[in-house]
Design a protein around this motif. Structure first.
Motif, mmCIF file in Angstrom:
data_model
loop_
_atom_site.group_PDB
_atom_site.id
_atom_site.type_symbol
_atom_site.label_atom_id
_atom_site.label_comp_id
_atom_site.label_asym_id
_atom_site.label_seq_id
_atom_site.Cartn_x
_atom_site.Cartn_y
_atom_site.Cartn_z
ATOM 1 N N MET A 185 39.609 -53.310 33.230
ATOM 2 C CA MET A 185 40.869 -52.697 33.606
ATOM 3 C C MET A 185 40.108 -53.348 35.078
ATOM 4 O O MET A 185 41.384 -54.023 35.502
ATOM 5 N N ASN A 186 39.435 -53.514 35.560
ATOM 6 C CA ASN A 186 38.815 -53.522 36.512
ATOM 7 C C ASN A 186 39.372 -55.182 36.754
ATOM 8 O O ASN A 186 39.461 -55.801 37.877
ATOM 9 N N VAL A 187 38.690 -55.758 35.641
ATOM 10 C CA VAL A 187 39.812 -57.537 35.585
ATOM 11 C C VAL A 187 40.406 -57.415 36.299
ATOM 12 O O VAL A 187 41.369 -58.293 36.350
ATOM 13 N N ALA A 188 41.382 -56.934 35.509
ATOM 14 C CA ALA A 188 42.589 -57.148 34.993
ATOM 15 C C ALA A 188 43.158 -57.084 36.736
ATOM 16 O O ALA A 188 44.469 -57.745 37.037
ATOM 17 N N VAL A 189 43.039 -55.893 37.319
ATOM 18 C CA VAL A 189 43.635 -55.658 38.734
ATOM 19 C C VAL A 189 42.659 -56.454 39.791
ATOM 20 O O VAL A 189 43.770 -57.104 40.814
ATOM 21 N N VAL A 190 41.481 -57.507 39.765
ATOM 22 C CA VAL A 190 41.361 -58.675 40.480
ATOM 23 C C VAL A 190 42.153 -59.152 40.035
ATOM 24 O O VAL A 190 42.997 -60.440 40.794
ATOM 25 N N LEU A 191 42.404 -60.339 38.862
ATOM 26 C CA LEU A 191 43.581 -60.615 38.391
ATOM 27 C C LEU A 191 44.787 -61.079 38.565
ATOM 28 O O LEU A 191 45.735 -61.451 39.795
ATOM 29 N N LEU A 192 45.620 -59.404 39.021
ATOM 30 C CA LEU A 192 46.868 -59.249 39.656
ATOM 31 C C LEU A 192 46.596 -58.857 40.189
ATOM 32 O O LEU A 192 47.254 -60.132 41.244
ATOM 33 N N GLY A 193 45.551 -58.818 41.648
ATOM 34 C CA GLY A 193 45.778 -58.832 42.588
ATOM 35 C C GLY A 193 45.222 -59.965 43.416
ATOM 36 O O GLY A 193 46.098 -60.950 44.236
ATOM 37 N N ALA A 194 44.709 -61.688 42.983
ATOM 38 C CA ALA A 194 44.867 -63.659 42.722
ATOM 39 C C ALA A 194 46.236 -63.173 42.943
ATOM 40 O O ALA A 194 46.427 -64.400 43.631
ATOM 41 N N ALA A 195 46.819 -63.061 41.587
ATOM 42 C CA ALA A 195 47.910 -63.893 41.267
ATOM 43 C C ALA A 195 48.972 -63.857 42.321
ATOM 44 O O ALA A 195 49.936 -64.309 42.645
ATOM 45 N N LEU A 196 49.468 -62.278 42.989
ATOM 46 C CA LEU A 196 49.897 -61.795 43.987
ATOM 47 C C LEU A 196 49.554 -62.874 45.022
ATOM 48 O O LEU A 196 50.883 -63.161 46.337
ATOM 49 N N VAL A 197 48.198 -62.850 45.903
ATOM 50 C CA VAL A 197 48.035 -63.589 46.717
ATOM 51 C C VAL A 197 48.165 -64.627 47.107
ATOM 52 O O VAL A 197 49.166 -65.101 48.307
ATOM 53 N N VAL A 198 48.387 -65.103 45.546
ATOM 54 C CA VAL A 198 48.872 -67.170 45.543
ATOM 55 C C VAL A 198 50.270 -67.225 45.068
ATOM 56 O O VAL A 198 50.658 -67.953 46.257
ATOM 57 N N PHE A 199 50.847 -66.165 45.270
ATOM 58 C CA PHE A 199 52.492 -65.785 44.984
ATOM 59 C C PHE A 199 52.647 -66.252 46.281
ATOM 60 O O PHE A 199 53.836 -66.727 47.046
ATOM 61 N N ALA A 200 52.107 -64.968 47.054
ATOM 62 C CA ALA A 200 52.763 -64.727 48.788
ATOM 63 C C ALA A 200 52.361 -65.818 49.290
ATOM 64 O O ALA A 200 53.505 -66.126 50.200
ATOM 65 N N ALA A 201 51.569 -66.281 49.184
ATOM 66 C CA ALA A 201 51.096 -67.928 49.830
ATOM 67 C C ALA A 201 51.646 -69.033 49.678
ATOM 68 O O ALA A 201 52.581 -70.227 50.181
ATOM 69 N N LEU A 202 52.597 -69.133 48.302
ATOM 70 C CA LEU A 202 53.385 -69.973 47.646
ATOM 71 C C LEU A 202 54.657 -70.362 48.839
ATOM 72 O O LEU A 202 55.298 -70.852 49.305
ATOM 73 N N LEU A 203 54.488 -68.747 48.597
ATOM 74 C CA LEU A 203 56.403 -68.263 49.460
ATOM 75 C C LEU A 203 56.718 -68.638 50.407
ATOM 76 O O LEU A 203 57.985 -69.180 50.988
ATOM 77 N N VAL A 204 55.263 -68.432 51.847
ATOM 78 C CA VAL A 204 55.257 -68.079 52.755
ATOM 79 C C VAL A 204 54.575 -69.231 52.640
ATOM 80 O O VAL A 204 55.716 -70.708 54.418
ATOM 81 N N ALA A 205 54.523 -70.843 52.468
ATOM 82 C CA ALA A 205 54.442 -71.802 52.494
ATOM 83 C C ALA A 205 55.891 -72.548 52.620
ATOM 84 O O ALA A 205 56.040 -73.568 52.732
ATOM 85 N N ALA A 206 56.045 -72.481 51.324
ATOM 86 C CA ALA A 206 57.812 -73.167 50.751
ATOM 87 C C ALA A 206 58.898 -72.763 52.499
ATOM 88 O O ALA A 206 59.520 -73.624 51.907
ATOM 89 N N ALA A 207 58.853 -71.572 52.525
ATOM 90 C CA ALA A 207 58.996 -71.068 53.748
ATOM 91 C C ALA A 207 58.983 -71.843 54.790
ATOM 92 O O ALA A 207 59.866 -72.724 55.686
ATOM 93 N N ALA A 208 57.656 -71.934 55.709
ATOM 94 C CA ALA A 208 57.229 -73.375 56.652
ATOM 95 C C ALA A 208 57.270 -74.312 56.541
ATOM 96 O O ALA A 208 58.027 -74.573 56.961
#
Length: 65
Positions: A1-24
């Motif tokens: 369960m903890n591994v899934a939460v960590v992977l989901l959090g990492a994916a969310l951070v990478v998605f947010a970073a890509l979105l902000v980078a595209a906007a920039a």
């Protein structure tokens, strides 16, 4: 369960970073920057978001440990 939460959090951070980078990058192009300059701004923004996420994670880990 903890591994899934960590992977989901990492994916969310990478998605947010890509979105902000595209906007920039888009804002840089609207401002009149060349494609290489806009790509450089997007890359710097992506790195900044990833660094900020790592810093916040480190600070929270230090507080909770």
């Amino acid at each position: 369960m903890n591994v899934a939460v960590v992977l989901l959090g990492a994916a969310l951070v990478v998605f947010a970073a890509l979105l902000v980078a595209a906007a920039a990058g888009k804002l840089a192009r609207i401002d009149g920057a060349t494609y290489p300059a806009a790509l450089a701004r997007a890359a710097v923004t992506f790195a900044a978001v990833i660094t900020l996420a790592a810093t916040v994670t480190g600070a929270l880990t230090a507080l909770l440990a």
